[in-house]
Write an enzyme that holds these catalytic residues in place. Sequence first.
Site, mmCIF file in Angstrom:
data_model
loop_
_atom_site.group_PDB
_atom_site.id
_atom_site.type_symbol
_atom_site.label_atom_id
_atom_site.label_comp_id
_atom_site.label_asym_id
_atom_site.label_seq_id
_atom_site.Cartn_x
_atom_site.Cartn_y
_atom_site.Cartn_z
ATOM 1 N N GLY A 289 -9.275 -9.554 -0.522
ATOM 2 C CA GLY A 289 -8.124 -10.023 0.254
ATOM 3 C C GLY A 289 -7.557 -11.371 -0.145
ATOM 4 O O GLY A 289 -6.360 -11.507 -0.391
ATOM 5 N N LYS B 133 -18.532 -17.905 1.524
ATOM 6 C CA LYS B 133 -19.992 -17.763 1.588
ATOM 7 C C LYS B 133 -20.593 -16.923 0.475
ATOM 8 O O LYS B 133 -19.938 -16.042 -0.063
ATOM 9 C CB LYS B 133 -20.363 -17.105 2.919
ATOM 10 C CG LYS B 133 -20.068 -17.993 4.095
ATOM 11 C CD LYS B 133 -20.456 -17.292 5.368
ATOM 12 C CE LYS B 133 -20.391 -18.263 6.536
ATOM 13 N NZ LYS B 133 -20.765 -17.596 7.782
ATOM 14 N N ARG C 176 0.821 -1.221 0.000
ATOM 15 C CA ARG C 176 0.000 0.000 0.000
ATOM 16 C C ARG C 176 0.850 1.265 0.000
ATOM 17 O O ARG C 176 0.463 2.266 -0.618
ATOM 18 C CB ARG C 176 -0.927 0.005 1.208
ATOM 19 C CG ARG C 176 -2.045 -0.991 1.029
ATOM 20 C CD ARG C 176 -2.871 -1.099 2.263
ATOM 21 N NE ARG C 176 -4.087 -1.840 1.988
ATOM 22 C CZ ARG C 176 -4.885 -2.317 2.929
ATOM 23 N NH1 ARG C 176 -4.599 -2.122 4.203
ATOM 24 N NH2 ARG C 176 -5.972 -2.977 2.602
ATOM 25 N N GLY D 43 -12.681 -4.167 0.334
ATOM 26 C CA GLY D 43 -14.050 -3.752 0.634
ATOM 27 C C GLY D 43 -14.551 -2.681 -0.319
ATOM 28 O O GLY D 43 -15.679 -2.732 -0.802
#
Length: 396
Positions: free
Chosen positions: A354, A198, A35, A377
């Site tokens: 991620g 999920k 980052r 996100g």
Amino acid sequence: MKTIDDINFSGKRALIRVDFNVPLNEKYEITDPTRINAALPTIRKILADGGSVILMSHLGRPKGGPEHKYSLSHLVPFISKALGLKVKFADDCIGESARTLASSLKPGEVLLLENLRFYKEEEKGDEAFAEKLSKLGDVYVNDAFGTAHRAHASTAVIAKFFHNAKMFGYVMGNELASIDRVMKNGEKPFTAILGGAKISGKIEIIENLLPKVNHLIVGGGMMFTFIKAMGGHTGKSLVEEDLIGLAAEILEKAKKLGVTIHLATDALIADKFDNEANRKVCPAGEIPEGWMGLDIGPKTVADFRQVIHDSKTILWNGPMGVFEMSNFENGTREIALAIAEATANGAYSLVGGGDSVAAVNKYDLADKVSYVSTGGGAMLEYIEGKELPGVSFVLA
Ligand code: AMP
């Protein structure tokens, strides 16, 4: 869309919101500088113009007051080395010392502010706090894609105080351009590959993707809810019972839209959730009682590879199996390789989230795909079709 290429920063103090939320080890050394490295071109451009730079970021999840382990001072040596200059540090992101240090910056100098989240006001999006921060610079640059989905003081609210002097840095610009390229202008065939544990949490993404893609590949734990919806036997595999109906609806909707959903036909199954478990390959809809699917099987790998090779635009989020365990990583590695091969043959590929980013790094493929998103996100929310405050406040 205004970016830093649109202005000359000579003599200006640029206040840049960066995402320097990097992992540190117990000696406070940076274990993954991705980052920080991503933000360097933005900083270098401003310095090269003859401007000065004030960097602000959060780090970790402090409880709302100063905590040494989350101090941004730990990053000063790395950033100084990367830029080849001595970065100054303000041990409070607002207040007298930050103001004095910021106002005395000379062209070519860089100041790093202490962790923004040492103030609760940051995450609350407090206007008074944002205004205090805004006083430190002449120009506001948002280059923190990782927090662009949050309406925090430094990521969004602050932009109000810079009327014609707010813009995106290269990280933001590249991230948005890359996602737009895939979601709005993707060359067909467009294939989205979703995996991970999920379906919940990815429903809106699936719904926003369906009208845009030609193929949707579903792997990982989430495929078993679909397989069960089709009447398959899934044994002890991860199934979200309450989402079986929704999975059936998604299959139906895809059919109507002419989207081909590719599910595993065979699975690598295990008798317990353990790398050393007994394992075998079986049809994905015929998993015996007491066994669970932890990876896609070899026939599925070959089928998915073919779809990927035939694609011109590829979006990948989520592993195909429990890739953290070596005996169940084959599917994820093979899919990552297929994406790299398709990219070499001219496809445009975007990898985000991620675990998929961890996977391309694990297999040394980060520079063999077109773009690796730094903001999990934020990327997912943008793909869902949501407005990102970090974007809308700058554009307002
Ligand atoms: P997510 O955060 O939803 O993207 O899920 C990522 C996680 O899904 C990784 O830690 C994988 O180990 C896990 N995962 C992938 N495939 C399976 C599977 N078949 N069963 C259980 N977990 C899985």
